[in-house]
Design an enzyme around this catalytic site. Structure first.
Site, PDB file in Angstrom:
ATOM      1  N   SER A 132       1.212  -9.851  -0.550  1.00 26.71           N
ATOM      2  CA  SER A 132       0.892  -8.424  -0.407  1.00 26.71           C
ATOM      3  C   SER A 132       1.278  -7.789   0.910  1.00 26.71           C
ATOM      4  O   SER A 132       1.452  -6.573   0.974  1.00 26.71           O
ATOM      5  CB  SER A 132      -0.610  -8.232  -0.653  1.00 26.71           C
ATOM      6  N   LYS A 147       0.803  -1.228   0.000  1.00 25.41           N
ATOM      7  CA  LYS A 147       0.000   0.000   0.000  1.00 25.41           C
ATOM      8  C   LYS A 147       0.834   1.275   0.000  1.00 25.41           C
ATOM      9  O   LYS A 147       0.337   2.353  -0.331  1.00 25.41           O
ATOM     10  CB  LYS A 147      -0.975  -0.009   1.166  1.00 25.41           C
TER      11      LYS A 147
HETATM   12  C1  LIG Z   1      -5.256  -3.738   1.060  1.00 23.91           C
HETATM   13  C2  LIG Z   1      -4.653  -5.067   0.998  1.00 23.91           C
HETATM   14  C3  LIG Z   1      -5.050  -6.010   0.029  1.00 23.91           C
HETATM   15  C4  LIG Z   1      -6.182  -5.764  -0.943  1.00 23.91           C
HETATM   16  O1  LIG Z   1      -5.950  -4.662  -1.794  1.00 23.91           O
HETATM   17  P1  LIG Z   1      -7.187  -3.983  -2.572  1.00 23.91           P
HETATM   18  O2  LIG Z   1      -6.581  -2.906  -3.381  1.00 23.91           O
HETATM   19  O3  LIG Z   1      -8.114  -3.463  -1.516  1.00 23.91           O
HETATM   20  O4  LIG Z   1      -7.843  -5.059  -3.367  1.00 23.91           O
HETATM   21  C5  LIG Z   1      -4.385  -7.218  -0.011  1.00 23.91           C
HETATM   22  N1  LIG Z   1      -3.402  -7.518   0.864  1.00 23.91           N
HETATM   23  C6  LIG Z   1      -2.995  -6.654   1.808  1.00 23.91           C
HETATM   24  C7  LIG Z   1      -1.911  -7.063   2.726  1.00 23.91           C
HETATM   25  C8  LIG Z   1      -3.596  -5.396   1.907  1.00 23.91           C
HETATM   26  O5  LIG Z   1      -3.204  -4.549   2.859  1.00 23.91           O
END
Ligand SMILES: *Cc1c(COP(=O)(O)O)cnc(C)c1O
Length: 323
Positions: A305, A52
């Site tokens: 992510s 993010k």
């Molecule tokens: C926010 C987030 C997501 C999902 O992202 P979106 O853009 O809302 O689909 C996935 N994994 C992590 C660790 C996140 O913080």
């Protein structure tokens, strides 16, 4: 106004000073098991422990001087708020983060340590959003949306450019899916290069709002439920402007996982890959292990992510699957 590939290239230049070009590493045991070349895109190595940072950096670095002076506000399940806080601090901007009572304590602590004002209010992300809108009006703050904003989407899309550069053979990408900023940006980058690259989203069975919205053909709402993949909680907004149509256009398949499958993914990531991941970060691994992906491909990137997990939750899972 839509988002185009050019915006993602622009974002790549903009965020260079704040977000990392993250490593892409081979997952040998997974590759052997599934007879393919599986690689992990480690967004866990970003300074804030999640991707993010890319979107937040792109959005905030594009604000006017006047907007920066007034300050910014956001609603977050944790990682977006953390990214906004980190960027705000490094640019000396006053930031407020509104979170719901479902957000785990480790994430709130991390935010406070980054020096922002944390407002805890309501039982859902939507409640927290109402509070943020009030504060925004009162103080003239700029709202930094977690996903449905062209600058945020373009920032997350820089992952796609890095994948094209580091993994030219890529034919499949598996991406955690919630609001869709991540998958929208990455899919736009990859499909612009090659329409045959398959984009697979992964959500949890507990409240997959984008999945049901895609089925319905318009954005819908669902009650928010607790999940190990807490970063995937929350809606897409009934007034969704960007991510829903990007998902409609570019997402080939969405896989839904049980809590047990998510836990297995986390345990596997730790034992086999020496990776500490949060639930949301492990869902691409869990999706592969579950055999729920219909067409897996041969050159597969899994977007890992995030790493921001409550340690008690994490150690319980690792212990449970130890044998
Ligand atoms: C926010 C987030 C997501 C999902 O992202 P979106 O853009 O809302 O689909 C996935 N994994 C992590 C660790 C996140 O913080």
């Amino acid at each position: 106004m839509g988002i185009v590939l050019q915006d993602i290239f622009k974002a790549q230049r903009t965020i260079r000073s704040i977000a990392q070009h993250t490593p892409l590493v081979s997952a040998l045991d997974l590759s052997t098991r599934f007879d393919s070349d599986i690689r992990l895109k480690l967004e866990t190595t970003q300074e804030t422990g999640a991707f993010k940072l890319r979107g937040a950096a792109n959005k905030i670095l594009n604000l006017t001087e006047e907007q920066r002076k007034r300050g910014i506000i956001t609603v977050s399940t944790g990682n977006h708020g953390r990214a906004v806080a980190y960027v705000a601090k490094s640019l000396n901007i006053n930031a407020t983060v509104c979170v719901s009572e479902l957000v785990p304590a480790n994430k709130i602590d991390a935010l406070q340590q980054l020096g922002v004002t944390v407002v805890i209010d309501g039982q859902s992300q939507d409640d927290a959003a109402v509070r943020a809108a009030e504060l925004q009006k009162q103080h003239g703050y700029t709202l930094i949306h977690p996903f449905d904003d062209p600058f945020i989407i373009a920032g997350q899309g820089t992952i796609g450019l890095e994948l094209l550069q580091d993994f030219p053979d890529i034919d499949t990408v598996i991406i955690p899916l919630s609001g869709g900023g991540l998958i929208g940006g990455v899919a736009l980058a990859l499909k612009s290069a090659n329409l045959n690259i398959r984009v697979i989203g992964v959500s949890m069975e507990r409240g997959p709002v984008m999945y049901h919205s895609l089925k319905a053909g318009y954005p819908i709402e669902l009650a928010e439920q607790e999940s190990l993949a807490d970063s995937l909680g929350g809606g897409i907004g009934l007034q969704n402007q960007y991510t829903f149509s990007l998902a409609q256009q570019y997402v080939d398949e969405v896989v839904l996982l049980t809590e047990e499958e998510i836990a297995q993914g986390m345990a596997y990531a730790f034992r086999q890959l020496q990776l500490v991941t949060e639930g949301a970060g492990a869902v691409p691994i869990a999706a592969v292990l579950s055999n729920k992906v219909k067409s897996l491909g041969k050159h597969i990137a899994l977007v890992i992510s995030g790493a921001n997990v409550n340690m008690t939750v994490f150690t319980d899972i690792v212990r449970k699957f130890e044998e």
